[in-house]
Design an enzyme around this catalytic site. Sequence first.
Site, PDB file in Angstrom:
ATOM      1  N   HIS A 282     -41.529 -61.232  48.739  1.00 26.33           N
ATOM      2  CA  HIS A 282     -40.194 -61.661  49.162  1.00 26.33           C
ATOM      3  C   HIS A 282     -39.442 -62.326  48.003  1.00 26.33           C
ATOM      4  O   HIS A 282     -40.001 -63.139  47.276  1.00 26.33           O
ATOM      5  CB  HIS A 282     -40.302 -62.625  50.344  1.00 26.33           C
ATOM      6  CG  HIS A 282     -39.030 -62.737  51.120  1.00 26.33           C
ATOM      7  ND1 HIS A 282     -37.969 -63.517  50.706  1.00 26.33           N
ATOM      8  CD2 HIS A 282     -38.622 -62.128  52.268  1.00 26.33           C
ATOM      9  CE1 HIS A 282     -36.975 -63.407  51.569  1.00 26.33           C
ATOM     10  NE2 HIS A 282     -37.341 -62.566  52.527  1.00 26.33           N
ATOM     11  N   GLU A 346     -28.360 -53.086  48.100  1.00 24.95           N
ATOM     12  CA  GLU A 346     -28.348 -52.940  49.565  1.00 24.95           C
ATOM     13  C   GLU A 346     -27.317 -53.928  50.095  1.00 24.95           C
ATOM     14  O   GLU A 346     -27.643 -54.965  50.677  1.00 24.95           O
ATOM     15  CB  GLU A 346     -29.749 -53.226  50.145  1.00 24.95           C
ATOM     16  CG  GLU A 346     -29.858 -52.941  51.635  1.00 24.95           C
ATOM     17  CD  GLU A 346     -31.211 -53.371  52.215  1.00 24.95           C
ATOM     18  OE1 GLU A 346     -32.029 -53.967  51.487  1.00 24.95           O
ATOM     19  OE2 GLU A 346     -31.441 -53.122  53.414  1.00 24.95           O
ATOM     20  N   HIS A 371     -32.537 -48.016  48.511  1.00 20.42           N
ATOM     21  CA  HIS A 371     -31.164 -47.983  49.045  1.00 20.42           C
ATOM     22  C   HIS A 371     -30.118 -47.562  48.007  1.00 20.42           C
ATOM     23  O   HIS A 371     -29.551 -46.493  48.089  1.00 20.42           O
ATOM     24  CB  HIS A 371     -30.761 -49.313  49.706  1.00 20.42           C
ATOM     25  CG  HIS A 371     -31.628 -49.670  50.864  1.00 20.42           C
ATOM     26  ND1 HIS A 371     -31.520 -49.044  52.082  1.00 20.42           N
ATOM     27  CD2 HIS A 371     -32.652 -50.549  50.984  1.00 20.42           C
ATOM     28  CE1 HIS A 371     -32.430 -49.545  52.901  1.00 20.42           C
ATOM     29  NE2 HIS A 371     -33.132 -50.450  52.257  1.00 20.42           N
TER      30      HIS A 371
HETATM   31 ZN   LIG Z   1     -36.700 -51.702  52.397  1.00 13.25          ZN
END
Ligand SMILES: [Zn+2]
Length: 508
Positions: A282, A346, A371
């Site tokens: 993360h 994104e 993305h």
């Molecule tokens: Zn993803």
Amino acid sequence: MIGELIIVSLCTMYVKSTAIDYNNKRQAIIDAEQKYATGGHAFLTAKESQANEILLNFKNHYITEASVNPESYAPGMHFFRAKPLIDKSDVFKIIKEIPKGSVLHLHNVAAVSSEWIIKNLTYQPEAKLCEINGKFYFTTRTSKFCPQESVRSIQQLRKENGTAESFDLWLESLINLKLRKPNLMHASINNVWDEFEQMFSAVKDLVSYKPFFEAFHTQLLKEFYEDNVFYIELRMSLSRLYDATDKVYDEFEVAKIVRNIVHTFKETNPDFIGAKIIYSKHRGMDSKAAQDQLHTFARLNSEEFPNFVIGFDLVGQEDINQPLTIFMDGLRTFQKTTAYFFHAGETNGYGTEADLNLVDAILLNTRRIGHGYSLYKHPALWRAVKSKGIALEVCPLSNQVLRLVDDLRNHPAVFYVSESVPIVISCDDPGFWDSKGISYDFYYAFMAIASNSAGIGFLKQIVWDSVRYSSLTPQERQQFAQILQLRWDRFVDNLVSGKFISDDCVSV
Ligand SMILES: [Zn+2]
């Protein structure tokens, strides 16, 4: 080159339009653009040309009908409303049968259908529900986070709370955006992301229990294999697991467990090629923690799993989390030895830090871009992506559900397809929005993103590009190509012989 030809044709049309056949000129421009787009150059065998005609008939029939009745046009609708229509459609029935090659953008925790989790894992005696400050978390244990007084047996709760059916539906709403609040279709990006990230927290401890982790990942492979996917590059954190004896398993042991699950699955499904891991953490962590994670990845990749734990990524909402520049020291230090697969762009922003992640991802030699939603705003970057062959992992439903775009006919991938920027179609987190597998994303790519005139050539290109832009070794690619060709030929034969179409289907 073709782009230049189109421009020349347009220029000469104005000069000579009185002297030439206007309609021929018009058709030449349309044909040239069609050839220039993704799949425009795909070679079609005689059988594939037949299949193309059948497929385009279904597609065009519905497009024509939709011009009379646009409010029932599923490709222009939000997936939550469109799903029942799509499920009934003949185009979708065909798309489900396509051998789809690889899925290259998928997060493990959100990859399995929520219904399976509820109907299987929460029916086990170990399954518990923990409530903290009005939020619910699935688990099998008490812990510092979930003390004894906050934890209840799910089996017991099911007995106490009305019918099993309604209780299960409520449980499922904890890990399914569609069931949670239908008005999330209209929520702000940050609101929907809050709900979305809460779902990862809700399910994480449950699937960190080793026996559940194994069942969950076996189901993951099964759901994708049943959707005609033969290879997966899975983004996962390899976070620690625990078992009934409180033994804890570290990253190396977890990677080994996943490798064994894939191996066992391949034994019973020999044409399944396999799965590899993109180690993903993360982006909310600090720079020092990122350096530690890069170091852990380097050890996983170089010491024990060189052909299994293959790359590194940072995940989480880009708009509100730290940009790649914050982690630059570590990312540059490990750049030469690490394959990056960054989520970047994104966002709906232009010139924001999230948008400019694209600059850093490309400078850091990312192998693909997760993305790349805002890439079309950067002419230098999308041209670089095209010339370097960096594929964009386009996830149509994810971008719609997470509120970047309402109508997928307005998705930037329309531009990428028209410009032949390399793309692969992926599904990101299908378990959290009720889109099991990848077929629904293929459906929207075909019906909403590609041109009305795009047929089987478009599908063929995105299927084979999912192999081309994968991280498979040359030997693995060869094996995959043989399997995929056999499956593709069988699909085309079946389409031509009318096997997929039943009487109760409608042209949606
Ligand atoms: Zn993803």
